[in-house]
Design an enzyme around this catalytic site. Structure first.
Site, PDB file in Angstrom:
ATOM      1  N   ASN A 133      -5.068   7.225  -6.274  1.00 29.94           N
ATOM      2  CA  ASN A 133      -5.767   8.491  -5.973  1.00 29.94           C
ATOM      3  C   ASN A 133      -4.919   9.711  -6.319  1.00 29.94           C
ATOM      4  O   ASN A 133      -4.657  10.569  -5.481  1.00 29.94           O
ATOM      5  CB  ASN A 133      -6.228   8.536  -4.503  1.00 29.94           C
ATOM      6  CG  ASN A 133      -5.073   8.534  -3.515  1.00 29.94           C
ATOM      7  OD1 ASN A 133      -4.004   7.983  -3.796  1.00 29.94           O
ATOM      8  ND2 ASN A 133      -5.258   9.158  -2.369  1.00 29.94           N
TER       9      ASN A 133
ATOM     10  N   ALA B  14      -4.473  14.878   5.163  1.00 33.13           N
ATOM     11  CA  ALA B  14      -4.241  13.596   5.831  1.00 33.13           C
ATOM     12  C   ALA B  14      -3.159  12.825   5.091  1.00 33.13           C
ATOM     13  O   ALA B  14      -3.192  12.739   3.862  1.00 33.13           O
ATOM     14  CB  ALA B  14      -5.522  12.785   5.847  1.00 33.13           C
TER      15      ALA B  14
ATOM     16  N   HIS C 206       0.860  -1.215   0.000  1.00 30.38           N
ATOM     17  CA  HIS C 206       0.000   0.000   0.000  1.00 30.38           C
ATOM     18  C   HIS C 206       0.884   1.248   0.000  1.00 30.38           C
ATOM     19  O   HIS C 206       1.428   1.636   1.030  1.00 30.38           O
ATOM     20  CB  HIS C 206      -0.909   0.009   1.231  1.00 30.38           C
ATOM     21  CG  HIS C 206      -1.942   1.085   1.198  1.00 30.38           C
ATOM     22  ND1 HIS C 206      -3.278   0.842   1.415  1.00 30.38           N
ATOM     23  CD2 HIS C 206      -1.845   2.422   0.981  1.00 30.38           C
ATOM     24  CE1 HIS C 206      -3.950   1.985   1.325  1.00 30.38           C
ATOM     25  NE2 HIS C 206      -3.094   2.959   1.069  1.00 30.38           N
TER      26      HIS C 206
ATOM     27  N   LEU D 220       2.550   7.094  -4.443  1.00 30.74           N
ATOM     28  CA  LEU D 220       3.773   7.655  -5.041  1.00 30.74           C
ATOM     29  C   LEU D 220       3.557   9.015  -5.680  1.00 30.74           C
ATOM     30  O   LEU D 220       4.524   9.656  -6.095  1.00 30.74           O
ATOM     31  CB  LEU D 220       4.366   6.689  -6.074  1.00 30.74           C
ATOM     32  CG  LEU D 220       4.938   5.383  -5.532  1.00 30.74           C
ATOM     33  CD1 LEU D 220       5.555   4.569  -6.670  1.00 30.74           C
ATOM     34  CD2 LEU D 220       5.971   5.606  -4.434  1.00 30.74           C
ATOM     35  N   ARG D 221       2.284   9.430  -5.819  1.00 30.63           N
ATOM     36  CA  ARG D 221       1.967  10.738  -6.436  1.00 30.63           C
ATOM     37  C   ARG D 221       2.481  10.790  -7.884  1.00 30.63           C
ATOM     38  O   ARG D 221       2.684   9.755  -8.513  1.00 30.63           O
ATOM     39  CB  ARG D 221       2.533  11.909  -5.613  1.00 30.63           C
ATOM     40  CG  ARG D 221       2.275  11.825  -4.097  1.00 30.63           C
ATOM     41  CD  ARG D 221       0.824  11.759  -3.730  1.00 30.63           C
ATOM     42  NE  ARG D 221       0.638  11.969  -2.289  1.00 30.63           N
ATOM     43  CZ  ARG D 221      -0.410  11.544  -1.613  1.00 30.63           C
ATOM     44  NH1 ARG D 221      -1.370  10.846  -2.203  1.00 30.63           N
ATOM     45  NH2 ARG D 221      -0.521  11.789  -0.333  1.00 30.63           N
TER      46      ARG D 221
ATOM     47  N   HIS E 201      -4.934  -0.656   5.734  1.00 30.60           N
ATOM     48  CA  HIS E 201      -4.483   0.129   6.897  1.00 30.60           C
ATOM     49  C   HIS E 201      -5.438   0.037   8.076  1.00 30.60           C
ATOM     50  O   HIS E 201      -6.009   1.045   8.498  1.00 30.60           O
ATOM     51  CB  HIS E 201      -4.207   1.584   6.505  1.00 30.60           C
ATOM     52  CG  HIS E 201      -5.197   2.212   5.547  1.00 30.60           C
ATOM     53  ND1 HIS E 201      -6.562   2.187   5.744  1.00 30.60           N
ATOM     54  CD2 HIS E 201      -5.011   2.883   4.395  1.00 30.60           C
ATOM     55  CE1 HIS E 201      -7.155   2.816   4.759  1.00 30.60           C
ATOM     56  NE2 HIS E 201      -6.233   3.240   3.917  1.00 30.60           N
TER      57      HIS E 201
ATOM     58  N   LEU F  50      -5.534   9.246   7.668  1.00 31.04           N
ATOM     59  CA  LEU F  50      -6.820   8.551   7.693  1.00 31.04           C
ATOM     60  C   LEU F  50      -6.628   7.112   7.249  1.00 31.04           C
ATOM     61  O   LEU F  50      -5.928   6.890   6.272  1.00 31.04           O
ATOM     62  CB  LEU F  50      -7.816   9.257   6.765  1.00 31.04           C
ATOM     63  CG  LEU F  50      -8.296  10.628   7.281  1.00 31.04           C
ATOM     64  CD1 LEU F  50      -9.070  11.360   6.202  1.00 31.04           C
ATOM     65  CD2 LEU F  50      -9.134  10.464   8.548  1.00 31.04           C
TER      66      LEU F  50
ATOM     67  N   ASP G 125       1.263   2.594   3.559  1.00 36.42           N
ATOM     68  CA  ASP G 125       0.407   3.760   3.308  1.00 36.42           C
ATOM     69  C   ASP G 125       1.231   5.050   3.350  1.00 36.42           C
ATOM     70  O   ASP G 125       0.734   6.097   3.764  1.00 36.42           O
ATOM     71  CB  ASP G 125      -0.765   3.829   4.296  1.00 36.42           C
ATOM     72  CG  ASP G 125      -1.868   4.766   3.819  1.00 36.42           C
ATOM     73  OD1 ASP G 125      -1.878   5.118   2.629  1.00 36.42           O
ATOM     74  OD2 ASP G 125      -2.712   5.157   4.647  1.00 36.42           O
TER      75      ASP G 125
ATOM     76  N   HIS H 297       2.686  14.631   1.588  1.00 42.07           N
ATOM     77  CA  HIS H 297       2.105  15.942   1.263  1.00 42.07           C
ATOM     78  C   HIS H 297       3.179  16.961   1.600  1.00 42.07           C
ATOM     79  O   HIS H 297       3.970  16.749   2.524  1.00 42.07           O
ATOM     80  CB  HIS H 297       0.873  16.227   2.123  1.00 42.07           C
ATOM     81  CG  HIS H 297      -0.294  15.346   1.841  1.00 42.07           C
ATOM     82  ND1 HIS H 297      -1.190  15.603   0.832  1.00 42.07           N
ATOM     83  CD2 HIS H 297      -0.719  14.201   2.425  1.00 42.07           C
ATOM     84  CE1 HIS H 297      -2.125  14.663   0.819  1.00 42.07           C
ATOM     85  NE2 HIS H 297      -1.855  13.785   1.780  1.00 42.07           N
TER      86      HIS H 297
HETATM   87  O1  DOR Z   1      -3.928   9.585   5.396  1.00 42.25           O
HETATM   88  C1  DOR Z   1      -4.183   9.220   4.249  1.00 42.25           C
HETATM   89  N1  DOR Z   1      -3.571   9.756   3.183  1.00 42.25           N
HETATM   90  N2  DOR Z   1      -5.124   8.289   4.066  1.00 42.25           N
HETATM   91  C2  DOR Z   1      -5.570   7.970   2.852  1.00 42.25           C
HETATM   92  O2  DOR Z   1      -6.434   7.144   2.758  1.00 42.25           O
HETATM   93  C3  DOR Z   1      -5.046   8.657   1.643  1.00 42.25           C
HETATM   94  C4  DOR Z   1      -3.729   9.208   1.883  1.00 42.25           C
HETATM   95  C5  DOR Z   1      -3.291  10.203   0.830  1.00 42.25           C
HETATM   96  O3  DOR Z   1      -3.460   9.925  -0.356  1.00 42.25           O
HETATM   97  O4  DOR Z   1      -2.739  11.246   1.200  1.00 42.25           O
HETATM   98 ZN    ZN Z   2      -3.517   4.970   1.397  1.00 43.08          ZN
END
Ligand code: DOR
Ligand code: ZN
Length: 350
Positions: free
Chosen positions: A44, A269, A16, A19-20, A180, A225, A253, A257
């Protein structure tokens, strides 16, 4: 009991990872790819990776960013489809059969970062889920309800009762990864299912509880999250991860950011853990007296769930203290702050 000064395990995989894209991808991907042989790549992006074509193009960008990594043998990104209310079952089938998609990800709309295009009602994707069940294609679940009236600390437990349990009953052969997990309810639930249900556990949920987010002040870099829960839940997660049971495997995970986006009146998050992920898991397993279970959790259970071979090469970690950097440059003058920035850590990759 004495604890070894080094440990050698099969090369791990990370089930999980975020990598953006663009400069951020170039900056963060090597941390994952230098250690892990394979990783499940979360879809995402700002514009979600929702089709086979999107994933084919994103996979190329990841391979370009990581081509010299993973012990020189090459890092393999395992792509996932971002499910929306409009996902085509035929495209999911095509992506899976052609080896582009390894799995598909269910984000309940509004649950987390870039989930606005996620699924508004699980019934809307029943044709896709039926197809996945038929194909034995894993469904990866962000397991939180989104109703604002449900307390944020209860959203995972409520998701089990309202969404996950009915979904598994309706689709008795569907393979699911509960991503997670953060609660003892999730640990118990996963244990009670057969081998078709697995769960990833992050390093940060093994290391922090909800009070740590407010230690001496508000700590935005510990906000993610699902949000960290009470200490009792953290202890359940440690017990599950170190149990050796096949259902539980490593998924960091890691979710970078920029410092600006985290240190804000409405901070994003996500915890960026890849710069020291396997080292932090080793510390947790060591503290639990369970270093002998690290390989099972990090390198064996994940591939077994996904029907893949474990990696044949190995990594060695040894006991040595080093300091996690305060920040990492990600281009454009922006920085990201790793989990446990500035702290000492007691395991190092040899
Ligand atoms: O804390 C989180 N960040 N939870 C997620 O489900 C997505 C992730 C993110 O893409 O930043
Ligand atoms: Zn995630």
């Amino acid at each position: 009991m004495t604890s070894p000064s080094s440990i050698t395990i099969r090369r791990p995989d990370d089930w999980h990872v975020h990598l953006r894209d663009d400069e951020m991808l170039l900056a963060v991907a090597p941390f994952t790819a230098n250690v892990f042989a394979r990783a499940i790549i979360m879809p995402n992006l700002k514009k979600p990776v929702s089709t086979t074509a999107d994933a084919t193009a994103y996979r190329k960008r990841i391979i370009n960013a990581t081509s010299k990594s993973a012990g020189g043998s090459g890092f393999t990104p395992l792509m996932t489809a971002y499910l929306t209310d409009n996902t085509s079952a035929a495209d999911i089938e095509n992506g899976f059969k052609t080896g582009v998609f390894t799995a598909a990800k269910l984000y309940p709309a509004g649950a987390t970062t870039n989930s606005e295009s996620g699924v508004t009602d699980i019934e809307k994707i029943s044709a896709v889920v039926e197809k996945m069940e038929e194909l034995s294609m894993p469904l990866l679940v962000h397991g939180e309800v989104t109703n604002p009236e449900i307390d944020i600390f209860d959203r995972e437990a409520v998701f089990i009762d309202r969404v996950l349990e009915p979904l598994l009953s309706k689709h008795p052969a569907l393979k699911v990864v509960f991503e997670h997990i953060t609660t003892s309810q999730a640990v118990h639930f996963v244990r009670a299912q057969g081998p078709r249900v697995g769960a990833t556990i992050t390093a940060h949920h093994l290391m922090i509880n909800r009070s740590d987010m407010f230690r001496g002040g508000i700590r935005p870099h510990l906000y993610c999250l699902p949000i960290a829960k009470r200490e009792g839940h953290r202890l359940s997660l440690i017990e599950a991860a170190t149990s050796g049971e096949k259902s539980f495997f490593l998924g960091t995970d890691t979710a970078p950011h920029t410092v600006h986006a985290k240190e804000s009146a409405c901070g994003c998050a996500g915890i960026f853990s890849s710069p020291a992920a396997i080292e932090m898991y080793a510390g947790v397993f060591d503290d639990a007296g369970a270093l002998d279970k690290l390989e099972t959790f990090a390198s064996l259970n994940g591939p077994a769930f996904y029907g893949m071979e474990a990696n044949s090469d190995e990594i060695t970690l040894h006991r040595e203290t080093w300091k996690i950097p305060e920040t990492i440059d990600v281009g454009g003058g922006e920085k990201v702050s790793p989990f446990m920035a500035g702290s000492e850590i007691n395991w190092m990759i040899s």
